[in-house]
Motif scaffolding. Structure first.
Motif, short mmCIF file in Angstrom:
data_model
loop_
_atom_site.label_atom_id
_atom_site.label_comp_id
_atom_site.label_asym_id
_atom_site.label_seq_id
_atom_site.Cartn_x
_atom_site.Cartn_y
_atom_site.Cartn_z
N GLU A 1 0.82 -1.21 0.00
CA GLU A 1 0.00 0.00 0.00
C GLU A 1 0.86 1.26 0.00
N ALA A 2 2.02 1.20 0.65
CA ALA A 2 2.92 2.36 0.66
C ALA A 2 3.42 2.66 -0.75
N ILE A 3 3.76 1.62 -1.51
CA ILE A 3 4.19 1.82 -2.90
C ILE A 3 3.03 2.36 -3.73
N ALA A 4 1.82 1.80 -3.51
CA ALA A 4 0.65 2.21 -4.28
C ALA A 4 0.23 3.64 -3.99
N THR A 5 0.70 4.20 -2.89
CA THR A 5 0.37 5.59 -2.55
C THR A 5 1.05 6.58 -3.48
N THR A 6 2.28 6.25 -3.90
CA THR A 6 3.07 7.16 -4.74
C THR A 6 3.05 6.76 -6.21
N TYR A 7 2.96 5.48 -6.48
CA TYR A 7 3.05 4.97 -7.85
C TYR A 7 1.78 4.20 -8.21
N LYS A 8 1.46 4.20 -9.51
CA LYS A 8 0.38 3.32 -9.96
C LYS A 8 0.88 1.88 -9.82
N LEU A 9 0.13 1.07 -9.11
CA LEU A 9 0.56 -0.30 -8.84
C LEU A 9 -0.05 -1.26 -9.85
N MET A 10 0.80 -2.03 -10.49
CA MET A 10 0.38 -3.08 -11.41
C MET A 10 0.65 -4.42 -10.75
N SER A 11 -0.39 -5.24 -10.62
CA SER A 11 -0.28 -6.53 -9.94
C SER A 11 -0.66 -7.66 -10.88
N ASP A 12 -0.09 -8.82 -10.62
CA ASP A 12 -0.41 -10.00 -11.41
C ASP A 12 -1.65 -10.69 -10.86
N LEU A 13 -2.58 -10.96 -11.74
CA LEU A 13 -3.69 -11.86 -11.44
C LEU A 13 -3.34 -13.18 -12.12
N VAL A 14 -2.75 -14.08 -11.34
CA VAL A 14 -2.32 -15.38 -11.89
C VAL A 14 -3.58 -16.23 -12.03
N ILE A 15 -4.20 -16.12 -13.17
CA ILE A 15 -5.57 -16.55 -13.34
C ILE A 15 -5.72 -17.99 -13.82
N ASN A 16 -4.68 -18.57 -14.40
CA ASN A 16 -4.82 -19.90 -15.00
C ASN A 16 -4.60 -21.05 -14.03
N HIS A 17 -3.74 -20.84 -13.02
CA HIS A 17 -3.31 -21.97 -12.20
C HIS A 17 -2.94 -21.51 -10.79
N VAL A 18 -2.74 -22.50 -9.92
CA VAL A 18 -2.28 -22.23 -8.56
C VAL A 18 -1.12 -23.18 -8.26
N SER A 19 -0.59 -23.08 -7.06
CA SER A 19 0.46 -24.00 -6.62
C SER A 19 -0.15 -25.33 -6.20
N SER A 20 0.58 -26.40 -6.43
CA SER A 20 0.15 -27.72 -5.95
C SER A 20 0.18 -27.78 -4.42
#
Length: 582
Positions: A127-146
């Motif tokens: 959240e501290a980073i997102a306060t100053t910069y536009k935050l781009m995050s990964d939505l790992v949408i296809n799979h998860v960890s075993s």
């Protein structure tokens, strides 16, 4: 006829999306559940597909949470320290690669989507980073960890995870399935109910989620809402092309996949004007462009053909292929644009240029990269192995000219590659190891056992600070890139949707004309992509006689009496009639 309220419009859109995805399902009840999960009483906003969410000042940095570390400090805090101290004036958007607990693939085998990896920091650090910069995050949408809770539930026959994965008959024919890897698509898993064969597109530690179960879709939508609440403005939909499976098809780019993206787009459009979607689809160019939809899918699509084409162009000193590609690229409709990059945490994908370069040209490029110390990853295609990805740090990738070998122009090619990227329609993104001109990390390859480790070096903050204060190729490249970014950010003609035309000035030159949306500024972006000096006739540029023209990069005024421009090897010029007009 009375117009629909925002609430009714939203319901209608969601219901329509769901009817395209699921048959024989209570999609009305499902749409109500999605609204309740995603908005939770939040006021809706009216979507505006014409809205431009960017301008020429938008520059993206791609980094891992722990690309830079220091003792006794959370890496996310160190990252913010580096950003604030060194590049805040130049970069306004930060793509932090998966910062969640993971079991493999440097973050892309996510164990828990709603927790921060303890080794990186906390949600407060994000959240501290997102306060100053536009935050781009990964939505790992296809799979998860075993090792995720969902997959553990699958193996033990417990809800809800027991229904979240796709297990199929091991005898089914999967020959048509498009694969980005050479491993078997089905992995044998021992469960409380016996052996199951689970669909795993990428690795056996990354079982695919089963989106044919609507509950999986609801889970992903809940994750999107969580990231929004923590400050995410840009979602990178990782490996999204593979999310829908249908036996006897290629299991890529299926209609349901596009509809799920449209659903997420609808939800975020009603949530905030500041949020946008980027689809990560490392596939042939024509298929990649389809993810714009009708301005109802991705706001940005990755320009995956650009990295290998930049390499091919600069290492061969010929511009024909990249010009052919540029002239075939449609201008992005307003409200959409391209995500331009020439290096990332992954290798340099070759699938996007399979329709642009011949197999012989691709093989030649792969051989050159191996000569520069890189590695080549392969995929299975029609029962044979074809180069799929080049694994190498970008600085080293530009070391060897195809004909002349180590000709002494490595740094010049490196700057040229980025200057070309900064010139193109779209938003430019810099991988942190390109910013720092990091070289091949063979220890990381050895330690990880993965070719991609070669371009995933980890810097010690104290060491990096000393290097940036010294005279070396790292500091030279870093400060020159910052200088070029500083110039570019102020030019309206470099708006991501500004007009772009490809000019024909010979095979040793890549030249573009950019014009601002208000038509007040023109920039002729001229690049010598060879290791020879070349001359360009000023008359070929068709400069308006009544305007004064300046090269933004060198600061040199153009005198028509000279008649021609002389460009040194790999020199670039940004010739404009107006400068610094943002």
């Amino acid at each position: 006829m009375a117009s629909l309220s925002l609430e009714d419009e939203l319901r209608e859109k969601i219901y329509h999306h769901l009817n395209q995805i699921y048959v024989n399902n209570d999609n009305y009840a499902l749409s109500e559940k999605i609204i309740a999960v995603f908005f939770q009483g939040r006021d809706l906003i009216s979507p505006n597909p014409n809205l431009s969410k960017w301008d020429s000042s938008d520059i993206i940095l791609i980094t891992y949470a722990h690309s830079i570390v220091e003792n006794e400090k959370a890496p996310l805090q160190t990252l913010l320290k580096f950003l604030d101290k060194h590049i805040q004036s130049y970069i306004n958007t930060v793509h932090i690669l998966p910062y969640f607990p993971y079991s493999s693939d440097d973050g892309f085998a996510v164990i828990d989507f709603k927790k921060i990896n303890d080794a990186f920091g906390s949600w407060e650090d994000i959240e501290a980073i997102a306060t100053t910069y536009k935050l781009m995050s990964d939505l790992v949408i296809n799979h998860v960890s075993s090792r995720s809770q969902w997959f553990d539930q699958f193996k033990n026959g417990k809800n809800p995870g027991q229904h979240y994965f796709l297990s199929v008959d091991p005898l089914i024919d999967t020959q048509k399935v498009v694969r980005p890897r050479t491993s078997n698509v089905l992995q044998e898993v021992n469960t409380i109910n016996g052996k199951k064969y689970v669909w795993s597109t990428f690795s056996h530690d990354q079982p695919d989620l089963n989106f044919s179960n609507p509950a999986v879709l609801v889970e992903i939508i809940d994750i999107v809402r969580t990231y929004l609440e923590r400050g995410t403005k840009i979602f990178r939909l990782d490996a999204v092309a593979f999310i829908w499976k249908q036996i006897n098809t290629e299991c890529i780019n299926l209609p349901q996949t596009h509809e799920i993206i449209r659903l997420i787009r609808t939800l975020t459009d009603f949530y905030s004007h500041e949020v946008f979607l980027v689809t990560e689809t490392n596939i042939p160019n024509r298929e990649n462009l389809s993810y714009f939809g009708n301005r109802n899918e991705a706001h940005l699509v990755y320009n995956f053909a650009l990295p290998p084409l930049i390499l091919y162009t600069l290492l061969n000193g010929i511009s024909g292929k990249i010009k052919q590609w540029l002239m075939g690229m449609p201008p992005a409709i307003f409200g959409t644009t391209y995500f331009n990059f020439i290096a990332s945490h992954d290798g340099i994908g070759l699938r996007p240029i399979e329709e642009i370069l011949t197999e012989e040209e691709i093989d030649m490029l792969a051989k050159n990269i191996e000569g520069a110390g890189g590695k080549v990853s392969y995929r299975t295609k029609e029962n044979s192995q074809r180069p799929y990805e080049l694994n190498i740090a970008l600085f080293d990738a530009l070391k060897l000219h195809v004909k002349d070998g180590d000709d002494g122009y490595q740094e010049a090619r490196f700057i040229s590659a980025h200057t070309i990227m900064l010139s193109l329609e779209g938003i430019p993104a810099f991988y942190i190891h390109s910013f720092l001109a990091t070289q091949n990390d063979y220890e990381k390859v050895k330690h990880s056992g993965k070719n991609r480790g070669i371009n995933r070096h980890q810097w010690q903050m104290q060491e990096l600070e000393k290097i940036l204060l010294s005279e070396n190729h790292h500091s030279r490249m870093f400060y020159e890139l910052l200088r070029l970014i500083g110039i570019r950010k102020r030019q309206r003609a470099f708006h991501p949707n500004a007009t772009q035309f490809t000019l024909g000035l010979g095979n040793s030159v890549l030249a573009l004309w950019r014009q601002s949306l208000d038509r007040t500024q023109s920039i002729f972006s001229i690049h010598n992509i060879s290791n020879q000096r070349i001359a360009i006739q000023l008359s070929d540029l068709n400069l308006v006689e009544t305007d004064s023209w300046l090269d933004l990069i060198s600061g040199t005024k153009l005198e028509r009496s000279h008649g021609k421009l002389m460009l040194t090897p790999y020199q670039s010029m940004w010739i404009t009639n107006k400068s610094s007009i943002m």
